[in-house]
Design a protein around this motif. Structure first.
Motif, PDB file in Angstrom:
ATOM      1  N   LEU A   1      21.793 -35.153  18.737  1.00 15.86           N
ATOM      2  CA  LEU A   1      20.525 -34.436  18.600  1.00 15.86           C
ATOM      3  C   LEU A   1      19.787 -34.884  17.345  1.00 15.86           C
ATOM      4  O   LEU A   1      18.573 -35.131  17.379  1.00 15.86           O
ATOM      5  N   GLN A   2      20.495 -35.000  16.244  1.00 16.96           N
ATOM      6  CA  GLN A   2      19.856 -35.415  14.996  1.00 16.96           C
ATOM      7  C   GLN A   2      19.238 -36.803  15.126  1.00 16.96           C
ATOM      8  O   GLN A   2      18.132 -37.056  14.635  1.00 16.96           O
ATOM      9  N   GLN A   3      19.935 -37.697  15.807  1.00  9.78           N
ATOM     10  CA  GLN A   3      19.410 -39.052  16.009  1.00  9.78           C
ATOM     11  C   GLN A   3      18.176 -39.040  16.913  1.00  9.78           C
ATOM     12  O   GLN A   3      17.162 -39.697  16.628  1.00  9.78           O
ATOM     13  N   GLU A   4      18.274 -38.290  18.002  1.00  7.84           N
ATOM     14  CA  GLU A   4      17.187 -38.271  18.981  1.00  7.84           C
ATOM     15  C   GLU A   4      15.944 -37.557  18.449  1.00  7.84           C
ATOM     16  O   GLU A   4      14.815 -37.905  18.817  1.00  7.84           O
ATOM     17  N   LEU A   5      16.136 -36.562  17.586  1.00  2.00           N
ATOM     18  CA  LEU A   5      14.989 -35.859  17.018  1.00  2.00           C
ATOM     19  C   LEU A   5      14.128 -36.789  16.175  1.00  2.00           C
ATOM     20  O   LEU A   5      12.893 -36.712  16.208  1.00  2.00           O
ATOM     21  N   VAL A   6      14.766 -37.659  15.418  1.00  6.16           N
ATOM     22  CA  VAL A   6      14.018 -38.630  14.613  1.00  6.16           C
ATOM     23  C   VAL A   6      13.192 -39.528  15.532  1.00  6.16           C
ATOM     24  O   VAL A   6      11.998 -39.764  15.295  1.00  6.16           O
ATOM     25  N   LEU A   7      13.819 -40.010  16.591  1.00  9.29           N
ATOM     26  CA  LEU A   7      13.116 -40.885  17.537  1.00  9.29           C
ATOM     27  C   LEU A   7      11.965 -40.149  18.214  1.00  9.29           C
ATOM     28  O   LEU A   7      10.883 -40.716  18.420  1.00  9.29           O
ATOM     29  N   LEU A   8      12.179 -38.882  18.552  1.00  6.58           N
ATOM     30  CA  LEU A   8      11.137 -38.089  19.203  1.00  6.58           C
ATOM     31  C   LEU A   8       9.954 -37.875  18.260  1.00  6.58           C
ATOM     32  O   LEU A   8       8.793 -38.035  18.649  1.00  6.58           O
TER      33      LEU A   8
ATOM     34  N   ALA B   1      10.370 -36.464  27.947  1.00  7.19           N
ATOM     35  CA  ALA B   1      11.207 -36.470  29.152  1.00  7.19           C
ATOM     36  C   ALA B   1      12.510 -37.223  28.914  1.00  7.19           C
ATOM     37  O   ALA B   1      13.584 -36.802  29.372  1.00  7.19           O
ATOM     38  N   GLU B   2      12.429 -38.332  28.191  1.00  4.69           N
ATOM     39  CA  GLU B   2      13.622 -39.122  27.894  1.00  4.69           C
ATOM     40  C   GLU B   2      14.552 -38.352  26.958  1.00  4.69           C
ATOM     41  O   GLU B   2      15.772 -38.329  27.148  1.00  4.69           O
ATOM     42  N   PHE B   3      13.966 -37.717  25.945  1.00  2.00           N
ATOM     43  CA  PHE B   3      14.748 -36.894  25.011  1.00  2.00           C
ATOM     44  C   PHE B   3      15.470 -35.786  25.778  1.00  2.00           C
ATOM     45  O   PHE B   3      16.666 -35.541  25.575  1.00  2.00           O
ATOM     46  N   THR B   4      14.744 -35.124  26.658  1.00  2.80           N
ATOM     47  CA  THR B   4      15.299 -34.008  27.426  1.00  2.80           C
ATOM     48  C   THR B   4      16.491 -34.453  28.261  1.00  2.80           C
ATOM     49  O   THR B   4      17.546 -33.810  28.265  1.00  2.80           O
TER      50      THR B   4
ATOM     51  N   GLY C   1      13.234 -24.697  26.256  1.00  2.00           N
ATOM     52  CA  GLY C   1      13.632 -26.000  25.739  1.00  2.00           C
ATOM     53  C   GLY C   1      12.476 -26.974  25.710  1.00  2.00           C
ATOM     54  O   GLY C   1      12.288 -27.724  24.743  1.00  2.00           O
ATOM     55  N   GLN C   2      11.677 -26.973  26.776  1.00  2.00           N
ATOM     56  CA  GLN C   2      10.527 -27.869  26.833  1.00  2.00           C
ATOM     57  C   GLN C   2       9.487 -27.523  25.776  1.00  2.00           C
ATOM     58  O   GLN C   2       8.803 -28.397  25.246  1.00  2.00           O
ATOM     59  N   LYS C   3       9.395 -26.243  25.458  1.00  2.00           N
ATOM     60  CA  LYS C   3       8.430 -25.828  24.443  1.00  2.00           C
ATOM     61  C   LYS C   3       8.753 -26.463  23.096  1.00  2.00           C
ATOM     62  O   LYS C   3       7.870 -26.966  22.399  1.00  2.00           O
ATOM     63  N   THR C   4      10.033 -26.476  22.734  1.00  2.00           N
ATOM     64  CA  THR C   4      10.385 -27.050  21.433  1.00  2.00           C
ATOM     65  C   THR C   4      10.373 -28.574  21.467  1.00  2.00           C
ATOM     66  O   THR C   4       9.984 -29.219  20.494  1.00  2.00           O
ATOM     67  N   VAL C   5      10.766 -29.166  22.594  1.00  2.00           N
ATOM     68  CA  VAL C   5      10.733 -30.632  22.707  1.00  2.00           C
ATOM     69  C   VAL C   5       9.297 -31.134  22.560  1.00  2.00           C
ATOM     70  O   VAL C   5       9.018 -32.064  21.787  1.00  2.00           O
ATOM     71  N   ASN C   6       8.386 -30.515  23.279  1.00  2.00           N
ATOM     72  CA  ASN C   6       6.987 -30.942  23.212  1.00  2.00           C
ATOM     73  C   ASN C   6       6.375 -30.660  21.845  1.00  2.00           C
ATOM     74  O   ASN C   6       5.536 -31.427  21.359  1.00  2.00           O
ATOM     75  N   TRP C   7       6.810 -29.578  21.215  1.00  2.00           N
ATOM     76  CA  TRP C   7       6.286 -29.235  19.892  1.00  2.00           C
ATOM     77  C   TRP C   7       6.708 -30.270  18.853  1.00  2.00           C
ATOM     78  O   TRP C   7       5.891 -30.701  18.031  1.00  2.00           O
ATOM     79  N   ILE C   8       7.968 -30.683  18.888  1.00  2.00           N
ATOM     80  CA  ILE C   8       8.429 -31.719  17.954  1.00  2.00           C
ATOM     81  C   ILE C   8       7.645 -33.008  18.179  1.00  2.00           C
ATOM     82  O   ILE C   8       7.237 -33.693  17.230  1.00  2.00           O
ATOM     83  N   SER C   9       7.405 -33.337  19.444  1.00  2.00           N
ATOM     84  CA  SER C   9       6.619 -34.527  19.762  1.00  2.00           C
ATOM     85  C   SER C   9       5.197 -34.397  19.217  1.00  2.00           C
ATOM     86  O   SER C   9       4.629 -35.355  18.680  1.00  2.00           O
ATOM     87  N   GLN C  10       4.634 -33.202  19.329  1.00  2.00           N
ATOM     88  CA  GLN C  10       3.284 -32.954  18.813  1.00  2.00           C
ATOM     89  C   GLN C  10       3.238 -33.040  17.288  1.00  2.00           C
ATOM     90  O   GLN C  10       2.278 -33.566  16.714  1.00  2.00           O
TER      91      GLN C  10
END
Length: 386
Positions: A352-359, A367-370, A183-192
């Motif tokens: 999720l759709q809302q938070e992905l845009v913000l991320l 960390a907040e997204f997670t 999960g962290q791998k994809t969260v950080n990747w979207i942020s990147q």
């Protein structure tokens, strides 16, 4: 389908297929759920294999599509992947597929060359690729941010390559978390991706046609979309200035990936369900006629049929890329990268759709997204997955 229905009506006086349309998908889902709650679903209705649809099936409101297809003698003609895409978690089948699409990363070879980048060998290469494209003054990726599902595709990619299709099955039930390693791998990747400026400026307010035009006009280097866009991307309708520069690659994989290079997003679209309350001999007879006729009619339009008993007609104005994209279906693995919007419960999916845009915009930290998403799943998953 309208053409097939009109043909059926010629020998069945009084029969008509009345199509109910809505302006967009969210409007349709709202209407569909309202009709379902009022027990007023039409004889036939479109639905993804969502948790909501599975509840309807468990309530006995939908005809068993696997039994129906077998009774009509057409089950064996369907692509295994087309049927599997429509199945619920327990393997049951309550929707009939009417299309089959492969999703690719389309790219502009000239823009890649201008920026000195090549087709990424792994998903981890994409942020650096975006940085190089930005430095060359090129928008890296055209994205329909308004409809939200295109960005949601991206969050599914790293888990599919890192852990396979089981991750989202566990995540949606709360048995896996965004705080887990995958999960962290994809969260950080979207942020990147967001930090590298991968998506066009103001992507969240730009729609489907905006993203398409950005790529087809030669202003964006990459565009993640399915074979339903072949008429726009691989025929003489495409801007002559970019026509010879367009190519595609599939979801990047590495030797250590949990899934193979020939396994990626392959959907059979929004399936058709049959209302069990109104299912009668006339509906059955129409479906027998329609499901025998439809595949050849559909393939004649240049599209991939959900069945294997017909061949796609390549349009006369197609570029060589058209046939290449269609033929790719012959070498498709068995594991599917399921779109997450068809897997998560409705509340979690919306959040999720809302938070992905913000991320991706950098408005929330990983960390907040997670924390937000793990909490949302914990609160809502039990209502749908017991």
């Amino acid at each position: 389908m309208k053409k097939v229905a009109d043909e059926y009506a010629q020998t069945h006086p009084g029969f008509s297929l009345n199509l109910i349309t809505t302006p967009d998908r969210p409007s349709y889902i709202q209407k569909y759920e309202t009709l379902a709650a009022a027990n007023k679903l039409p004889e036939l209705f479109d639905t993804d294999a969502t948790p909501f649809a599975q509840q309807l099936a468990k309530q006995g409101k939908m005809v068993d599509a696997e039994k129906l297809l077998k009774d009509l003698g057409v089950y064996d003609s369907y692509r295994t992947n087309a049927l599997n895409y429509q199945r619920f978690d327990d393997g049951s089948l309550y929707m009939v597929p009417f299309q089959f699409e492969l999703e690719y990363f389309w790219y502009n070879k000239a823009l890649f060359q201008q920026a000195g980048v090549s087709v990424p060998k792994s998903l981890d290469d994409i942020p650096a690729m975006c940085t190089a494209l930005r430095k060359a003054g090129i928008t890296p990726v055209a994205l329909d941010g308004q409809d939200q599902w295109p960005l949601e595709r991206y969050v599914s990619y790293q888990p599919f390559r890192d852990a396979g299709p089981d991750f989202v099955q566990k995540l949606k039930k709360g048995d896996a978390k965004f705080s887990d390693a995958t999960g962290q791998k994809t969260v950080n990747w979207i942020s990147q991706l967001g930090g590298a400026g991968c998506f066009q400026d103001g992507f969240s307010s730009q729609g489907y046609s905006d993203a398409q035009n950005l790529f087809t006009s030669g202003k964006a280097a990459m565009y993640n979309i399915g074979t339903w866009e072949l008429p726009s991307l691989a025929t003489d309708k495409l801007n002559p200035a970019v026509r010879n520069d367009v190519d595609y690659f599939t979801l990047p994989a590495t030797p250590s990936s949990a899934t193979a290079a020939n396994e990626y997003v392959a959907t059979s679209g929004i399936g058709m369900a049959v209302n069990s309350k109104t299912f009668d001999p006339l509906v059955s007879d129409f479906l027998k006629f329609a499901l025998a006729k439809y595949p050849s009619e559909y393939a004649a339009t240049g599209a991939l049929s959900p069945t294997t008993n017909v061949q796609t007609t390549i349009p006369a104005n197609a570029t060589p890329l058209y046939k290449k994209a269609i033929d790719q279906a012959k070498d498709l693995g068995s594991k599917l990268a399921m779109p997450w919007d068809t897997q998560l419960d409705p509340t979690t999916n919306s959040r999720l759709q809302q938070e992905l845009v913000l991320l991706a915009q950098g408005n929330v930290k990983p960390a907040e997204f997670t924390s937000t998403m793990d909490s949302t799943i914990a609160q809502n998953a039990p209502k749908f997955f017991k």
